[in-house]
Write a protein that holds these residues in place. Sequence first.
Motif, mmCIF file in Angstrom:
data_model
loop_
_atom_site.group_PDB
_atom_site.id
_atom_site.type_symbol
_atom_site.label_atom_id
_atom_site.label_comp_id
_atom_site.label_asym_id
_atom_site.label_seq_id
_atom_site.Cartn_x
_atom_site.Cartn_y
_atom_site.Cartn_z
ATOM 1 N N PHE A 131 57.546 89.524 59.018
ATOM 2 C CA PHE A 131 56.319 90.072 59.590
ATOM 3 C C PHE A 131 56.409 91.588 59.527
ATOM 4 O O PHE A 131 57.496 92.153 59.708
ATOM 5 C CB PHE A 131 56.186 89.633 61.055
ATOM 6 C CG PHE A 131 55.089 90.342 61.798
ATOM 7 C CD1 PHE A 131 53.774 89.883 61.742
ATOM 8 C CD2 PHE A 131 55.360 91.474 62.556
ATOM 9 C CE1 PHE A 131 52.765 90.547 62.417
ATOM 10 C CE2 PHE A 131 54.350 92.144 63.244
ATOM 11 C CZ PHE A 131 53.046 91.679 63.177
ATOM 12 N N PRO A 187 51.787 96.830 58.338
ATOM 13 C CA PRO A 187 51.700 97.807 57.243
ATOM 14 C C PRO A 187 50.960 99.071 57.659
ATOM 15 O O PRO A 187 51.161 100.129 57.088
ATOM 16 C CB PRO A 187 50.940 97.057 56.141
ATOM 17 C CG PRO A 187 50.236 95.941 56.827
ATOM 18 C CD PRO A 187 51.050 95.591 58.031
ATOM 19 N N PRO A 217 48.940 100.824 61.533
ATOM 20 C CA PRO A 217 48.808 100.565 62.975
ATOM 21 C C PRO A 217 47.743 99.512 63.247
ATOM 22 O O PRO A 217 46.633 99.588 62.725
ATOM 23 C CB PRO A 217 48.377 101.930 63.529
ATOM 24 C CG PRO A 217 48.819 102.936 62.515
ATOM 25 C CD PRO A 217 48.740 102.235 61.189
ATOM 26 N N GLY A 218 48.102 98.488 64.023
ATOM 27 C CA GLY A 218 47.146 97.446 64.382
ATOM 28 C C GLY A 218 47.003 96.345 63.349
ATOM 29 O O GLY A 218 46.392 95.323 63.618
ATOM 30 N N ALA A 219 47.543 96.539 62.158
ATOM 31 C CA ALA A 219 47.429 95.520 61.111
ATOM 32 C C ALA A 219 48.655 94.603 61.164
ATOM 33 O O ALA A 219 49.701 94.966 61.700
ATOM 34 C CB ALA A 219 47.311 96.172 59.746
ATOM 35 N N ALA A 220 48.508 93.422 60.612
ATOM 36 C CA ALA A 220 49.608 92.461 60.573
ATOM 37 C C ALA A 220 49.691 91.873 59.173
ATOM 38 O O ALA A 220 48.673 91.632 58.544
ATOM 39 C CB ALA A 220 49.351 91.344 61.585
ATOM 40 N N ASP A 221 50.902 91.667 58.695
ATOM 41 C CA ASP A 221 51.060 91.016 57.403
ATOM 42 C C ASP A 221 52.316 90.153 57.446
ATOM 43 O O ASP A 221 53.227 90.407 58.234
ATOM 44 C CB ASP A 221 51.135 92.045 56.274
ATOM 45 C CG ASP A 221 50.612 91.487 54.942
ATOM 46 O OD1 ASP A 221 50.657 90.254 54.760
ATOM 47 O OD2 ASP A 221 50.187 92.284 54.104
ATOM 48 N N VAL A 222 52.311 89.108 56.621
ATOM 49 C CA VAL A 222 53.427 88.157 56.630
ATOM 50 C C VAL A 222 53.782 87.745 55.203
ATOM 51 O O VAL A 222 52.957 87.812 54.296
ATOM 52 C CB VAL A 222 53.067 86.881 57.436
ATOM 53 C CG1 VAL A 222 52.910 87.188 58.922
ATOM 54 C CG2 VAL A 222 51.795 86.225 56.903
ATOM 55 N N ALA A 234 52.429 94.868 51.893
ATOM 56 C CA ALA A 234 50.997 94.581 52.052
ATOM 57 C C ALA A 234 50.606 93.505 51.048
ATOM 58 O O ALA A 234 50.951 93.575 49.875
ATOM 59 C CB ALA A 234 50.164 95.840 51.812
ATOM 60 N N THR A 235 49.888 92.505 51.544
ATOM 61 C CA THR A 235 49.446 91.372 50.723
ATOM 62 C C THR A 235 47.966 91.522 50.381
ATOM 63 O O THR A 235 47.175 91.970 51.216
ATOM 64 C CB THR A 235 49.641 90.054 51.492
ATOM 65 O OG1 THR A 235 50.977 90.002 51.969
ATOM 66 C CG2 THR A 235 49.348 88.851 50.603
ATOM 67 N N TYR A 236 47.607 91.145 49.177
ATOM 68 C CA TYR A 236 46.221 91.205 48.703
ATOM 69 C C TYR A 236 45.830 89.799 48.262
ATOM 70 O O TYR A 236 46.635 89.099 47.655
ATOM 71 C CB TYR A 236 46.116 92.186 47.531
ATOM 72 C CG TYR A 236 46.537 93.574 47.954
ATOM 73 C CD1 TYR A 236 45.589 94.503 48.340
ATOM 74 C CD2 TYR A 236 47.884 93.908 48.052
ATOM 75 C CE1 TYR A 236 45.965 95.755 48.791
ATOM 76 C CE2 TYR A 236 48.272 95.153 48.513
ATOM 77 C CZ TYR A 236 47.310 96.069 48.873
ATOM 78 O OH TYR A 236 47.688 97.290 49.344
ATOM 79 N N GLY A 279 44.295 100.009 46.545
ATOM 80 C CA GLY A 279 44.762 99.848 47.915
ATOM 81 C C GLY A 279 46.269 100.040 48.043
ATOM 82 O O GLY A 279 46.750 100.686 48.970
ATOM 83 N N GLN A 281 48.435 102.745 50.169
ATOM 84 C CA GLN A 281 49.421 102.319 51.180
ATOM 85 C C GLN A 281 50.794 102.919 50.941
ATOM 86 O O GLN A 281 51.509 103.255 51.883
ATOM 87 C CB GLN A 281 49.601 100.790 51.127
ATOM 88 C CG GLN A 281 48.497 99.985 51.717
ATOM 89 C CD GLN A 281 48.835 99.511 53.124
ATOM 90 O OE1 GLN A 281 49.766 100.002 53.772
ATOM 91 N NE2 GLN A 281 48.075 98.573 53.602
#
Lengths: 303, 303
Positions: free
Chosen positions: A110, A113, A115-120, A159-161, A246, A250
């Motif tokens: 986890f 990426p 602030p406030g974002a989440a990625d897994v 970061a996932t796309y 993107g 990042q």
Amino acid sequence: MRFIVADWGTTRFRGYLIENETILDQVSSEEGVSALQKGEHRGVFLKHCGRWLEAEPNAPVLLVGMVGSREGWVEAPYATCPAGVAEIAKALIPVEIGNGRKGHIIPGLFCEPAPGAADVMRGEETLVLGTGIENGVVCSAGTHPKWILVREGRIERFATYMTGEMYALMLEHSMIGRPATEPADQKGFDMGLDAAQRNSGTDGAARVGLLHLLFCARAAVVSGRMASNLLAPYLSGLLTGDEINGALAQFGRPSSVTILADHARADLYVHALARLGIKTELKVPQQALLAGLTRIVREHSQS
Amino acid sequence: MRFIVADWGTTRFRGYLIENETILDQVSSEEGVSALQKGEHRGVFLKHCGRWLEAEPNAPVLLVGMVGSREGWVEAPYATCPAGVAEIAKALIPVEIGNGRKGHIIPGLFCEPAPGAADVMRGEETLVLGTGIENGVVCSAGTHPKWILVREGRIERFATYMTGEMYALMLEHSMIGRPATEPADQKGFDMGLDAAQRNSGTDGAARVGLLHLLFCARAAVVSGRMASNLLAPYLSGLLTGDEINGALAQFGRPSSVTILADHARADLYVHALARLGIKTELKVPQQALLAGLTRIVREHSQS
């Protein structure tokens, strides 16, 4: 060291008997996690890997991928970035495989990426560790491509796309892709990259947005401005280019990116990044997986 | 002046007998353009509107919407922006409805919202003309919202966003929306607008891209960072906010926008634009349609 692995994704089960990053034996089936109900995983695993378990009573057993998701065998909580081989080996989740023997699920990662974002992620962490990269940016391409920043051998953030899934949605379920015809003209890919580039905000043009550019692609065909056999590659280029816009926002603009993908898919990234003056190095996912698993199993057996 | 109209969209047929912007009689069916084969349109039209044709032998007949598309009765080539009531009335496409009588299909509009880009509309041009706006920005909200710049009473250019269709794709066909639960918590809409705002590039944050933010929405739920009943409104807010980012980049930042939409959908835009300090004026689509048709039929009968 000899060990047993289940690389268990959403749609496929792959079992391996491994020694020194070499596959001694393997098995594959379509019993992916999404095809199974709770309680069925152990049986599927034993059916495919039981003979190795008997032959190698002391071999460690690793499970990697969506097998640790909520829909998997046992939900393995995500480890948190930054994480390297030490942190991941420490966070392995044991699962009972029978006769008191345990397998270990490699937890996903986890991160935030931004602030406030989440990625897994689940699985790609093992491949990235297998590349042996100490510092750099990795792009693990697939249905949901992941861009991963590695610092001092640890996964710092990623970061996932949803690029690949979006492409499939456009062609299979959306009116956007409906006018597309075969055989496709691959020149459309560069035209799509051009459109994404204009939308990058880097050359002074207005950032009109992906939701508009997708509609424009259809409009160009139905108004006779673009040949219908360019549409599918155009959409692929537009989405890939938007992903790259993107990712560069990042992770800065690295001089080189490591691409973890099969050849056909990797070629698209090599081409798109070369247009931006960014070099690429290719790694084969299967080799990275074996190397990453070997690193984790060694670290685990030493702890 | 009394006239007959078929508002013939993708999924619905709507017939009207109109006088002075008032509906004297109407009929509706699910025989939209997508439900019909070539050659069936005249029969459907006569079935629903034949009694008006007999009763009003001299009434003009207008057809508007997807009836002029490739899948429609007759393909009506797009008129080109800028276009006002004069240009559109001049570009009406005649279609034989029987006994030598002609109907007239209102052509859609084509524009290049940016160099090399293409965009099209069929039907919204009539609504925009019906608003009577001389100068301003109109947002015609729907499955494919259109932002339209009006100058001196003519449609100067416009941009379409696939926002509504994308929302449906996310919830019905994508793994992004799969963790969403009901009843939805509408607070998610503002959270999605916040995420889009961070991605607007206007406050110094990196523009990480929509393909990433969509994946993040799912990741936030599966990692336990966001309640699953926030997900659907969050996606709606994220997509609406991304559309607004793009529209403001395309059309500057007007102090006021005219929203052409039914109440529930209009409310979302009123709220989202108010957060940005942009005022809104609402117009009812049905009234705008009647007014626009009346302007076109008058112009046509005078020419």
